[in-house]
Each structure stands twice: as C-alpha cells, then as structure tokens.
Design a protein around this motif. Structure first.
Motif, PDB file in Angstrom:
ATOM      1  N   GLY A   1       0.816  -1.212   0.000  1.00  0.00           N
ATOM      2  CA  GLY A   1       0.000   0.000   0.000  1.00  0.00           C
ATOM      3  C   GLY A   1       0.849   1.260   0.000  1.00  0.00           C
ATOM      4  O   GLY A   1       0.558   2.225  -0.710  1.00  0.00           O
ATOM      5  N   PHE A   2       1.924   1.247   0.779  1.00  0.00           N
ATOM      6  CA  PHE A   2       2.820   2.403   0.820  1.00  0.00           C
ATOM      7  C   PHE A   2       3.530   2.593  -0.515  1.00  0.00           C
ATOM      8  O   PHE A   2       3.524   3.677  -1.093  1.00  0.00           O
ATOM      9  N   ASP A   3       4.151   1.540  -1.020  1.00  0.00           N
ATOM     10  CA  ASP A   3       4.935   1.658  -2.252  1.00  0.00           C
ATOM     11  C   ASP A   3       4.045   1.988  -3.448  1.00  0.00           C
ATOM     12  O   ASP A   3       4.412   2.803  -4.291  1.00  0.00           O
ATOM     13  N   ARG A   4       2.877   1.381  -3.489  1.00  0.00           N
ATOM     14  CA  ARG A   4       1.945   1.678  -4.580  1.00  0.00           C
ATOM     15  C   ARG A   4       1.512   3.141  -4.517  1.00  0.00           C
ATOM     16  O   ARG A   4       1.410   3.814  -5.542  1.00  0.00           O
ATOM     17  N   SER A   5       1.274   3.653  -3.308  1.00  0.00           N
ATOM     18  CA  SER A   5       0.860   5.052  -3.199  1.00  0.00           C
ATOM     19  C   SER A   5       2.004   5.998  -3.572  1.00  0.00           C
ATOM     20  O   SER A   5       1.758   7.065  -4.139  1.00  0.00           O
ATOM     21  N   CYS A   6       3.251   5.613  -3.286  1.00  0.00           N
ATOM     22  CA  CYS A   6       4.387   6.435  -3.731  1.00  0.00           C
ATOM     23  C   CYS A   6       4.411   6.527  -5.252  1.00  0.00           C
ATOM     24  O   CYS A   6       4.597   7.605  -5.822  1.00  0.00           O
ATOM     25  N   LEU A   7       4.217   5.387  -5.915  1.00  0.00           N
ATOM     26  CA  LEU A   7       4.205   5.372  -7.373  1.00  0.00           C
ATOM     27  C   LEU A   7       3.011   6.168  -7.903  1.00  0.00           C
ATOM     28  O   LEU A   7       3.162   7.006  -8.801  1.00  0.00           O
ATOM     29  N   ASP A   8       1.826   5.930  -7.361  1.00  0.00           N
ATOM     30  CA  ASP A   8       0.627   6.628  -7.835  1.00  0.00           C
ATOM     31  C   ASP A   8       0.726   8.140  -7.609  1.00  0.00           C
ATOM     32  O   ASP A   8       0.406   8.925  -8.508  1.00  0.00           O
TER      33      ASP A   8
END
Length: 173
Positions: free
Chosen positions: A95-102
C-alpha cells in the motif's frame, strides 16, 4: 527455479511525509523464481527538500540527490528496461509503495501501465505467526540475507527473497 514466477520487487524511500517525495527507488528482478538483478536509483525530489525524520530513517540527504535525476527520468528507465517483460510488483507493505508510485505519477503527470501488486507483508501475516512482521524481523526469523535497511535496493532484494520464501512455504497456494 520456478518456471513462470516472474516479478519485480520494488521499494521506495521518501524525502518527506509526502508520497511523491521519492528520493530512492530500488528494484529486484525475479525471473523463473531466480533473482536476476538488483538495482537502485537516487532520485532528486521536488526542490530537494528533506524532513529530519526521513533522513534519520534512511540516511539519504539533500547533498546525495542534488545532481540525481528526477522521478520521471528514473521511471522512464524502469519502464523501458523492465515493464515490457514484467507486470507484477511485489512490495513489503505494498500500500505504501503503490501510493508512492501513484502519487509520483500524478504529481509528474505520468501515465502508468496496468500493474499487478502483491504484498509480502500481507502474505506473512496470513502464513506466519510472528509477533512482528517488519521486513527486518521476518528476514532475521527466516534466515534471509539482509542488506542495509531503508535503502531501496537492499529492501527490494530482501522483499524478493522473503516473497520467494513465502511461496515456497505455501507451495504457491
């Protein structure tokens, strides 16, 4: 070797509490269940601003990234070199890494390809009974080689090794 088990473990470090303040990206490429490559890039966040807490966590400072490429240049390289062959990202606390990318894609007006995400943290919580499920703790408990915590390349490789172990421990179920 597990034929067809292909993914990229990915990790982001941020300069501030803002998810689009990426200052380091790390990937670990896994093909047919075997680690092929681990790579990391320092990234110059907007205005090269850092919070004290983030610097204490990962040790990356403004002078380390003042001449680094910005996120769009790093992402273009990742996309060009890896994403025609791989469409699955694995991250510990995805969730954290995906939100960084998004958030970074939104901030820099980048189009992201359709990606699948797997979370080694969620998998660990489902299959193991440890009191702690941090990447560092799990690697210690499962005798997975560790690198420097909160450095993106090392964390990505530790995540890849953990995920491979999780698959082996569940027989891929």
């Amino acid at each position: 070797m597990k034929k067809g088990l292909n993914f990229i473990a990915i990790d982001f470090e941020t300069a501030t509490g803002k998810r689009a303040s990426v200052c380091e990206v790390g990937i670990c490429v896994v093909k047919d269940g075997t680690i092929q490559e681990t790579k990391s890039w320092l990234v110059r966040p907007e205005d090269n601003l850092y919070s004290y807490w983030n610097m204490q966590c990962h040790g990356i400072q403004p002078e380390d990234t003042e001449n680094a490429p910005d996120f769009p240049r790093v992402w273009e390289e990742i996309e060009r070199l890896y994403l025609n062959e791989f469409d699955t990202f694995v991250a510990h606390n995805a969730g954290f890494d995906r939100s960084c990318l998004d958030h970074s894609a939104e901030f820099y007006h980048l189009h992201l390809p359709e990606l699948k995400w797997e979370c080694s943290l969620q998998t660990a919580r489902r299959i193991y009974d440890f009191g702690c499920n941090s990447l560092e703790y799990l690697c210690k408990q499962l005798d997975i080689p560790e690198g420097t915590h909160h450095r993106a390349g090392d964390d990505a490789e530790m995540c890849a090794r953990l995920y491979l172990r999780e698959i082996a421990d569940t027989d891929g179920k």
